[in-house]
Design a protein around this motif. Structure first.
Motif, short mmCIF file in Angstrom:
data_model
loop_
_atom_site.label_atom_id
_atom_site.label_comp_id
_atom_site.label_asym_id
_atom_site.label_seq_id
_atom_site.Cartn_x
_atom_site.Cartn_y
_atom_site.Cartn_z
N PRO A 1 26.87 10.15 -6.69
CA PRO A 1 27.06 8.71 -6.89
C PRO A 1 26.62 7.87 -5.70
CG PRO A 1 29.16 9.79 -6.43
CD PRO A 1 28.15 10.87 -6.58
N ASP A 2 26.42 8.49 -4.54
CA ASP A 2 26.02 7.74 -3.36
C ASP A 2 24.51 7.53 -3.29
OD1 ASP A 2 28.67 7.61 -2.53
OD2 ASP A 2 28.52 9.51 -1.43
N ALA A 3 23.75 8.17 -4.19
CA ALA A 3 22.29 8.04 -4.16
C ALA A 3 21.88 6.63 -4.59
CB ALA A 3 21.64 9.07 -5.07
N MET A 4 21.06 6.00 -3.79
CA MET A 4 20.55 4.67 -4.10
C MET A 4 19.02 4.70 -4.06
SD MET A 4 23.17 2.09 -2.13
CE MET A 4 22.85 2.83 -0.54
N TRP A 5 18.40 3.95 -4.99
CA TRP A 5 16.95 3.94 -5.12
C TRP A 5 16.40 2.59 -4.64
CZ3 TRP A 5 14.03 8.06 -6.86
CH2 TRP A 5 14.76 9.16 -7.34
N PHE A 6 15.29 2.66 -3.92
CA PHE A 6 14.68 1.46 -3.37
C PHE A 6 13.19 1.44 -3.74
CE2 PHE A 6 18.09 2.84 -0.60
CZ PHE A 6 18.90 1.72 -0.53
N PRO A 7 12.73 0.31 -4.25
CA PRO A 7 11.31 0.24 -4.62
C PRO A 7 10.43 -0.03 -3.40
CG PRO A 7 12.38 -1.83 -5.13
CD PRO A 7 13.46 -0.94 -4.58
N ASN A 8 9.16 0.42 -3.52
CA ASN A 8 8.14 0.03 -2.55
C ASN A 8 6.79 0.06 -3.25
OD1 ASN A 8 6.58 2.71 -1.79
ND2 ASN A 8 8.77 3.24 -1.89
N SER A 9 5.88 -0.80 -2.85
CA SER A 9 4.57 -0.90 -3.51
C SER A 9 3.53 -1.35 -2.50
CB SER A 9 4.63 -1.89 -4.68
OG SER A 9 5.04 -3.17 -4.23
N GLN A 10 2.28 -0.96 -2.78
CA GLN A 10 1.15 -1.34 -1.93
C GLN A 10 -0.09 -1.57 -2.79
OE1 GLN A 10 2.41 2.01 -1.26
NE2 GLN A 10 4.10 1.17 -0.06
N VAL A 11 -0.91 -2.45 -2.33
CA VAL A 11 -2.25 -2.62 -2.90
C VAL A 11 -3.21 -2.71 -1.73
CG1 VAL A 11 -1.52 -3.75 -5.04
CG2 VAL A 11 -1.98 -5.13 -3.01
N GLY A 12 -4.48 -2.32 -1.97
CA GLY A 12 -5.42 -2.39 -0.86
C GLY A 12 -6.82 -2.01 -1.25
N LEU A 13 -7.69 -2.07 -0.29
CA LEU A 13 -9.08 -1.67 -0.44
C LEU A 13 -9.36 -0.57 0.57
CD1 LEU A 13 -10.84 -5.16 -0.69
CD2 LEU A 13 -10.37 -3.58 -2.57
N GLN A 14 -10.20 0.40 0.13
CA GLN A 14 -10.60 1.46 1.05
C GLN A 14 -12.11 1.43 1.20
OE1 GLN A 14 -9.15 5.35 0.09
NE2 GLN A 14 -10.52 6.39 1.53
N LEU A 15 -12.56 1.24 2.41
CA LEU A 15 -13.98 1.17 2.71
C LEU A 15 -14.36 2.35 3.60
CD1 LEU A 15 -16.70 -0.43 2.70
CD2 LEU A 15 -15.89 -1.56 4.80
N ASN A 16 -15.40 3.07 3.16
CA ASN A 16 -15.92 4.18 3.94
C ASN A 16 -17.36 3.86 4.34
OD1 ASN A 16 -13.59 5.79 3.71
ND2 ASN A 16 -14.26 6.57 1.72
#
Length: 453
Positions: A315-330
């Motif tokens: 019952p002590d487990a808590m969930w937290f959102p996280n998100s990212q967007v981006g561009l990858q240039l090589n």
């Protein structure tokens, strides 16, 4: 290699229509050359495999195209830490002041679930790869054409040889009939003391020799038919008969020595060489595309939880959102001149393909020249052999009449019979050469498929 071995092995394979008559003609399939070829195009195993390769190449195009479509993944992880890492904090954090503060790192449980999306925006190698797989698709289609050409040639040569076999057997049967009649006459004459026993034995020897040849041809004919069925993809137990005669299959089409460069363009092998050259060009383009930068967009959305205690049902487990967007240039900078070396290797292979194409054009010219030369030579030889057969038959008939009138010895009659048989065999073989030369001519011009129409 298969065609050459078949041609060599089948030159001596002969049999008569009598064998076909002994079969169940009610269920036998009568085939013309065109029907035989069309049946082979539907049932030959090599063509089926080439068709599967062609179909598989279409799926390769779809596979290559998929790299430019959005890539979506749903991922999840669950980790239970059995033994935590320890960290040493400075003594200032130790309330007891007895030295560094030692504490475990992290939690007992780490869980994460989320979705990630990526989209290729620019990659020159991707677009070159699409052109390459489409070119490879054409290559498999042309390879199927080459398989079709080989099957048509093999079926045609086997078909012609069976027809010539039938002609040869008729000649042997006719000679056997003559010897059997002569044997009966000599046997009666021997009983009446009109001829010597050695004359009767001579006839018997010749007759036995021909009967042995006939027996050999009977076995060989079955083998020859099996070869034709193999090329056609037909069950070996299916009885067949061939329509028409060898003379009817001789073409009267006028042939000429076409330009080798023009003839080459119609042949599947030439198309394959050019398609391979095209693929090498795309390989070089693909390697050089590695000098260009690539750009991709990405995004992900995750839920994460870290807690101690029970891993499931806590019952002590808590969930937290996280998100990212981006561009990858090589951006490639320096690869130790690897791409330059790869391009140089492909350029050498391109030069080799140019040499192969030149050699192929010369080979086509030789094939055309030889085929036209053989056709011209066989036409004249066939006419000469036909006259020779008529002369040999006239000599035999005259000698036979003289023998009946006791004006010629038996040896002259047997020699005349042998000469007639050899003349007919030579005529038969020359017709076969003419028909094979026709196939070679059509092959050199890339027109074998005309036999299917």
């Amino acid at each position: 290699m298969i065609r050459k071995s078949i041609l060599v092995g089948m030159m001596a394979l002969l049999l008569s229509p009598a064998i076909a008559q002994k079969q169940d003609t009610g269920s036998a399939k009568e085939l013309t050359l065109q029907q035989s070829i069309n049946y082979a195009l539907e049932h030959n195993e090599s063509i089926k495999k080439a068709s599967y390769d062609e179909l598989g190449s279409k799926y390769q195009v779809n596979e290559a195209r998929s790299a430019g479509l959005p890539q979506v993944d749903i991922k999840g992880t669950a980790v239970r830490t059995l033994e935590k890492s320890m960290i040493a904090l400075p003594a200032d954090f130790n309330p007891e002041g007895t030295g560094p503060l030692i504490r475990p790192m992290g939690t007992d449980n780490t869980m994460q679930a989320g979705i990630s999306v990526s989209q290729l925006l620019f990659n020159k190698s991707y677009f070159v790869g699409l052109k390459a797989v489409k070119s490879a698709e054409d290559l498999y289609r042309i390879r199927k054409e080459m398989a079709v050409e080989d099957v048509i040639y093999n079926v045609g040569s086997a078909y012609f040889q069976i027809l010539q076999t039938r002609e040869q057997f008729e000649s042997i049967n006719a000679n056997l009939t003559k010897l059997e009649q002569l044997e009966k006459i000599l046997t009666l004459q021997y009983k009446n003391d009109l001829v010597k026993k050695v004359d009767v034995n001579r006839i018997k020897v010749n007759k036995i020799n021909l009967e042995n040849q006939k027996q050999t041809l009977q076995t060989a004919y079955e083998q020859q038919q099996n070869v034709l069925k193999f090329f056609m993809g037909m069950p070996l137990e299916q009885p067949i008969t061939l329509a028409g005669s060898a003379d009817e299959q001789l073409s009267t089409t006028q042939t000429g020595l076409a330009n080798a460069d023009v003839a080459s363009t119609e042949r599947a092998q030439f198309k394959i060489l050019n398609k391979q050259k095209e693929l090498k060009t795309l390989e070089i383009e693909n390697i050089r595309a590695g000098y260009y930068p690539s750009l991709a967009a990405f995004g992900n959305y995750n839920y994460q939880s870290q807690y101690d205690g029970k891993m499931i049902g806590n019952p002590d487990a808590m969930w937290f959102p996280n998100s990212q967007v981006g561009l990858q240039l090589n951006i490639p900078v320096f690869d130790g001149l690897r791409k330059k070396a790869q391009v140089q290797q492909r350029e050498i292979e391109m030069r080799k393909l140019d040499v192969d194409i030149q050699q192929y054009n010369k080979n086509t010219q030789v094939e055309l020249y030889n085929a036209v030369s053989q056709l011209s030579n066989s036409q004249g030889t066939i006419a000469a052999q036909e006259r020779n057969v008529e002369l040999a038959r006239e000599v035999y008939d005259t000698t036979n009449q003289l023998y009946k009138e006791a004006l010629a010895p038996l040896s002259d009659l047997l020699n005349a019979e042998t000469a007639l048989r050899e003349a007919m065999t030579n005529l038969n073989n020359e017709k076969l050469k003419y028909q094979i030369a026709q196939l070679n001519y059509l092959k050199a011009r890339g027109e074998l498929e005309s036999l299917t129409k």
